[in-house]
Design an enzyme around this catalytic site. Sequence first.
Site, PDB file in Angstrom:
ATOM      1  N   GLN A 255      23.979 -25.246   7.662  1.00  0.00           N
ATOM      2  CA  GLN A 255      24.521 -26.557   7.345  1.00  0.00           C
ATOM      3  C   GLN A 255      25.047 -27.058   8.419  1.00  0.00           C
ATOM      4  OE1 GLN A 255      27.048 -24.486   4.110  1.00  0.00           O
ATOM      5  NE2 GLN A 255      26.365 -26.362   3.125  1.00  0.00           N
TER       6      GLN A 255
ATOM      7  N   HIS B 229      27.124 -17.618  -2.368  1.00  0.00           N
ATOM      8  CA  HIS B 229      26.464 -19.006  -2.257  1.00  0.00           C
ATOM      9  C   HIS B 229      26.087 -19.140  -0.904  1.00  0.00           C
ATOM     10  CE1 HIS B 229      26.643 -23.615  -2.996  1.00  0.00           C
ATOM     11  NE2 HIS B 229      26.713 -23.396  -1.532  1.00  0.00           N
TER      12      HIS B 229
ATOM     13  N   HIS C 198      22.489 -19.363   1.729  1.00  0.00           N
ATOM     14  CA  HIS C 198      21.858 -20.345   2.809  1.00  0.00           C
ATOM     15  C   HIS C 198      21.451 -19.936   3.934  1.00  0.00           C
ATOM     16  CE1 HIS C 198      23.683 -24.453   1.522  1.00  0.00           C
ATOM     17  NE2 HIS C 198      24.798 -23.788   1.159  1.00  0.00           N
TER      18      HIS C 198
ATOM     19  N   LEU D 217      28.356 -28.669   0.190  1.00  0.00           N
ATOM     20  CA  LEU D 217      28.501 -29.833   1.409  1.00  0.00           C
ATOM     21  C   LEU D 217      27.241 -30.249   1.531  1.00  0.00           C
ATOM     22  CD1 LEU D 217      31.456 -28.334   3.120  1.00  0.00           C
ATOM     23  CD2 LEU D 217      31.641 -30.004   1.469  1.00  0.00           C
TER      24      LEU D 217
ATOM     25  N   GLY E 157      33.276 -23.109   1.945  1.00  0.00           N
ATOM     26  CA  GLY E 157      32.453 -22.307   2.492  1.00  0.00           C
ATOM     27  C   GLY E 157      31.432 -22.964   3.344  1.00  0.00           C
TER      28      GLY E 157
HETATM   29 NI    NI Z   1      26.359 -24.675   0.065  1.00  0.00          NI
END
Ligand code: NI
Length: 165
Positions: free
Chosen positions: A52, A133, A137, A92, A47
Site C-alpha cells: 500500500q 486484512h 494485502h 486506505l 493498518g
Molecule cells: Ni487495506
Amino acid sequence: MIDVVTIGSNEEEILYKQAATVADIDERIVRLTQEMIDSLVVHKGIGLAGPQVNEQLRLFVTHAQGDIPRVFINPEIIMTSNDLVPYEEGCLSVPGIYADVMRPEEIQIQAWNEKGKPFTLDATGILARVIQHEYDHLRGKLFIDRLNEKKRERLLKQYARKNGQ
Ligand code: NI
C-alpha cells in the site's frame, strides 16, 4: 509523509502482487515501518501493508483501537478459528468504500518485530480483523475480493463514480 497507493491509480498494480520476504530487518525497514505507523494517524487508518506504500515487501503495521502500534515482518498466520464472523471493513487503498466481510474471529500469528525479534501473538476482535486484512494485502488481495462477485462489482462501480473514473 508516505502516500498510499489506491485502486485506479497509476501504481495500483502493486496491490495485486505477491509481496516478497524481507531479507534483512535493517535501518531502512525500521524507518519504513515507523513512517507507516505515523501515517496511520494522518490517514485515520488502523493498518497499513507494504504494497500500500509501494513497497513489495511482506510487512505491515497495525494500530487498532485500544491497542499499541505493532509491526509484523514476514508474518505467518499459523492458526485461525473455525467460526466466521462479519465485521465492517474499509481500506486506505479503497477510500470511501465499506462492507461487511466474513473472517475467522480468532487467529494466531508469528512474525518478527522492528527490533528483529520473533514473536507469536493470539488476536481476537478488531486486532484479529485488521491483521487478517493486512495479511491479505501481502498476497495481493483486497477486502472487496472476499465479497461475492455481485457485491464486489457494485462497490467497484460506486468507487469509480466517487473518483470520477
Ligand atoms: Ni487495506
